[in-house]
Motif scaffolding. Structure first.
Motif, PDB file in Angstrom:
ATOM      1  N   LEU A  45       0.803  -1.229   0.000  1.00  0.00           N
ATOM      2  CA  LEU A  45       0.000   0.000   0.000  1.00  0.00           C
ATOM      3  C   LEU A  45       0.838   1.283   0.000  1.00  0.00           C
ATOM      4  N   PRO A  46       1.918   1.400   0.782  1.00  0.00           N
ATOM      5  CA  PRO A  46       2.714   2.636   0.735  1.00  0.00           C
ATOM      6  C   PRO A  46       3.249   2.941  -0.655  1.00  0.00           C
ATOM      7  N   THR A  47       3.646   1.904  -1.399  1.00  0.00           N
ATOM      8  CA  THR A  47       4.142   2.115  -2.757  1.00  0.00           C
ATOM      9  C   THR A  47       3.029   2.630  -3.663  1.00  0.00           C
ATOM     10  N   LEU A  48       1.854   2.042  -3.578  1.00  0.00           N
ATOM     11  CA  LEU A  48       0.729   2.497  -4.401  1.00  0.00           C
ATOM     12  C   LEU A  48       0.403   3.954  -4.100  1.00  0.00           C
ATOM     13  N   ALA A  49       0.451   4.324  -2.825  1.00  0.00           N
ATOM     14  CA  ALA A  49       0.146   5.703  -2.438  1.00  0.00           C
ATOM     15  C   ALA A  49       1.179   6.666  -3.000  1.00  0.00           C
ATOM     16  N   ALA A  50       2.459   6.292  -2.949  1.00  0.00           N
ATOM     17  CA  ALA A  50       3.507   7.163  -3.487  1.00  0.00           C
ATOM     18  C   ALA A  50       3.338   7.354  -4.987  1.00  0.00           C
ATOM     19  N   ILE A  51       2.990   6.282  -5.684  1.00  0.00           N
ATOM     20  CA  ILE A  51       2.806   6.358  -7.133  1.00  0.00           C
ATOM     21  C   ILE A  51       1.617   7.249  -7.476  1.00  0.00           C
ATOM     22  N   ALA A  52       0.524   7.084  -6.758  1.00  0.00           N
ATOM     23  CA  ALA A  52      -0.662   7.907  -7.004  1.00  0.00           C
ATOM     24  C   ALA A  52      -0.359   9.383  -6.753  1.00  0.00           C
ATOM     25  N   CYS A  53       0.423   9.654  -5.741  1.00  0.00           N
ATOM     26  CA  CYS A  53       0.832  11.028  -5.449  1.00  0.00           C
ATOM     27  C   CYS A  53       1.681  11.567  -6.588  1.00  0.00           C
ATOM     28  N   TYR A  54       2.630  10.799  -7.058  1.00  0.00           N
ATOM     29  CA  TYR A  54       3.514  11.238  -8.135  1.00  0.00           C
ATOM     30  C   TYR A  54       2.736  11.608  -9.387  1.00  0.00           C
ATOM     31  N   HIS A  55       1.714  10.825  -9.708  1.00  0.00           N
ATOM     32  CA  HIS A  55       0.947  11.053 -10.933  1.00  0.00           C
ATOM     33  C   HIS A  55      -0.237  11.998 -10.736  1.00  0.00           C
ATOM     34  N   GLY A  56      -0.321  12.617  -9.563  1.00  0.00           N
ATOM     35  CA  GLY A  56      -1.373  13.596  -9.328  1.00  0.00           C
ATOM     36  C   GLY A  56      -2.765  13.015  -9.246  1.00  0.00           C
ATOM     37  N   MET A  57      -2.870  11.791  -8.765  1.00  0.00           N
ATOM     38  CA  MET A  57      -4.164  11.122  -8.711  1.00  0.00           C
ATOM     39  C   MET A  57      -4.778  11.113  -7.319  1.00  0.00           C
ATOM     40  N   VAL A  58      -4.163  11.812  -6.380  1.00  0.00           N
ATOM     41  CA  VAL A  58      -4.732  11.957  -5.036  1.00  0.00           C
ATOM     42  C   VAL A  58      -4.774  13.443  -4.690  1.00  0.00           C
ATOM     43  N   ALA A 104      -4.184  16.993  -3.603  1.00  0.00           N
ATOM     44  CA  ALA A 104      -2.973  17.790  -3.399  1.00  0.00           C
ATOM     45  C   ALA A 104      -3.167  18.722  -2.207  1.00  0.00           C
ATOM     46  N   PRO A 105      -2.064  19.174  -1.580  1.00  0.00           N
ATOM     47  CA  PRO A 105      -0.681  18.764  -1.887  1.00  0.00           C
ATOM     48  C   PRO A 105      -0.343  17.437  -1.202  1.00  0.00           C
ATOM     49  N   CYS A 106       0.593  16.709  -1.780  1.00  0.00           N
ATOM     50  CA  CYS A 106       1.052  15.471  -1.163  1.00  0.00           C
ATOM     51  C   CYS A 106       2.530  15.319  -1.448  1.00  0.00           C
ATOM     52  N   THR A 107       3.195  14.589  -0.603  1.00  0.00           N
ATOM     53  CA  THR A 107       4.603  14.255  -0.799  1.00  0.00           C
ATOM     54  C   THR A 107       4.762  12.758  -0.649  1.00  0.00           C
ATOM     55  N   ALA A 108       5.778  12.206  -1.291  1.00  0.00           N
ATOM     56  CA  ALA A 108       6.005  10.766  -1.197  1.00  0.00           C
ATOM     57  C   ALA A 108       6.218  10.338   0.250  1.00  0.00           C
ATOM     58  N   ALA A 109       6.994  11.127   1.000  1.00  0.00           N
ATOM     59  CA  ALA A 109       7.255  10.780   2.400  1.00  0.00           C
ATOM     60  C   ALA A 109       5.968  10.800   3.219  1.00  0.00           C
ATOM     61  N   GLY A 110       5.153  11.826   2.981  1.00  0.00           N
ATOM     62  CA  GLY A 110       3.917  11.959   3.752  1.00  0.00           C
ATOM     63  C   GLY A 110       2.921  10.856   3.463  1.00  0.00           C
ATOM     64  N   VAL A 111       2.701  10.553   2.178  1.00  0.00           N
ATOM     65  CA  VAL A 111       1.684   9.560   1.846  1.00  0.00           C
ATOM     66  C   VAL A 111       2.142   8.144   2.177  1.00  0.00           C
TER      67      VAL A 111
END
Length: 413
Positions: free
Chosen positions: A162-175, A177-184
């Protein structure tokens, strides 16, 4: 000393050589959307690392310029034990030829090479070299393969990914904003431990109201609609996520680095063959051949095998069973108990869907290895996270720090 190799099985050390640890490095374009920008550029190797350790690259049998025996004679090399024995024998021969039998050294492996690195501890013990090992460095660790491979009914796999999926979704702007990889990733890991995994364990006994609440939170974290989670028992596999997250945009994400995209064919529903991030390994593989031929003037450079394919399957030994729990981490723990100098370093790319950051966290959560004996780091990037300029520099610095932190240090490098 650092003995370094890649994985596969069947991969030469070209990627680590040209991407991270060699004296001349190939540069990967930093924009995943433009894989041709700056193609062919080179960078200097990690000079600060060379101040504290020599680096020796190992091409496993059948890769690089080596050949494996044909037929049954080559079968032992397609096993964890036989492959590790071969690599350990190279270490012994190199140390002997250089008059450095007493030198301390580190083993650094990537991907399948992380399994080889750990199996080498026993192989080196048989060579009377176990006491020389000061550390094992694993990039894209595959030690807890069951969690990484994501079996459908192993609920732990969905929680650790799940943490990886969240980071990817954040990177692609699908969650949101604002979000950071560390935070999500921190938020996803907390939710996975405290709510998600217990709910998956309850299965059909989970009340509908809880299902809807969890589906809504999963949607917030991953960008996949709550309706999808409700229709799929609160689960999405990493492979399905690759084709589902950007479905509306007609894109599929990379397996080894989800920042990379490709057009999604109309017939793809749950799984996409190939990998849009393969351009990374292509750059390093081609650079190795050029480096050998044009720079080092090695005869027959064009025969160097970056990747070798072998007949038959790969044997993981006594644990070849659908019920197996491969005990690779227990090998590290056993050797750490008798070698007070042995430490472990694990580095994982945040956007890697194969060997995830959550799987690395889970590895240590289930281990008896003292916290003072290991380092667990995350890096921007995918499976080959050193394709990212910042991550490459940071890991090189972290590796120097890891070596310098050796409390047993004092012998020749």
């Amino acid at each position: 000393m650092i003995f370094a190799f890649n994985g596969g099985p069947g991969a030469s050390a070209a990627y680590l050589h040209m991407g991270l640890l060699g004296p001349v490095l190939a540069h990967v374009p930093q924009d995943p959307a433009d894989t041709n920008a700056g193609a062919g550029d080179t960078l200097p190797g990690p000079s600060k690392l060379y101040d504290v350790a020599d680096v020796v690259f190992i091409d496993p049998p059948g890769t690089g310029f080596s050949e494996r025996p044909a037929g049954a004679a080559g079968a032992p090399y397609s096993t964890v034990e036989g492959d590790a024995n071969a690599a350990a024998d190279v270490v012994r021969q190199w140390l002997t030829s250089q008059g450095r039998q007493n030198s301390p050294f580190y083993i650094l492996g990537e991907s399948y090479g992380t399994i080889r690195a750990v199996a080498m501890l026993d192989a080196l013990d048989r060579q009377d070299l176990a006491a020389n090992v000061r550390g094992v460095v694993l990039l894209g660790q595959a030690l807890n393969m069951i969690e990484t491979s994501q079996r459908p009914d192993n609920v732990v796999t969905y929680a650790v990914s799940l943490p990886t999926l969240a980071a990817i979704a954040c990177y692609h702007g699908m969650v949101k904003a604002p979000c950071t990889a560390a935070g999500v990733t921190d938020a996803a890991a907390s939710f996975a431990r405290e709510d998600y995994l217990p709910a998956l364990y309850r299965g059909r006994d989970l009340p509908q109201a809880d299902r809807e609440r969890l589906a809504a939170r999963l949607a917030e974290l991953t960008g996949i609609p709550a309706a999808f989670y409700l229709a799929n028992d609160l689960r999405i596999s990493k492979e399905r996520f690759r084709v589902e997250l950007l479905r509306a945009k007609g894109k599929v994400m990379g397996r080894y680095d989800a920042r990379y995209l490709a057009d999604r064919p109309g017939n793809v529903t749950t799984m996409m063959p190939g990998d849009p991030s393969s351009s990374i390994s292509d750059i390093f593989g081609k650079a190795m051949t050029v480096y050998l031929g044009d720079t080092l003037k090695v005869p027959g450079a064009d025969t160097y095998k970056v990747i070798a394919r072998f007949e038959g399957g790969w044997s993981y030994g006594a644990e070849d069973s659908p019920f197996a729990d491969w005990p690779f981490m227990s090998v590290v723990e056993r050797h750490a108990a008798t070698n007070a100098c042995l430490r472990l370093f694990v580095g994982t790319g945040i956007y890697d869907t194969t060997t995830t950051i959550g799987a690395a966290d889970y590895l240590f959560a289930q281990s008896s290895l003292p916290k003072t004996r290991y380092r667990n780091e995350r890096y921007v990037g995918g499976h080959v996270f050193y394709s990212d300029d910042g991550s490459r520099a940071r890991f090189q610095s972290d590796l120097v720090d890891f070596i310098n932190a050796d409390s047993c240090r004092g012998a020749q490098k």
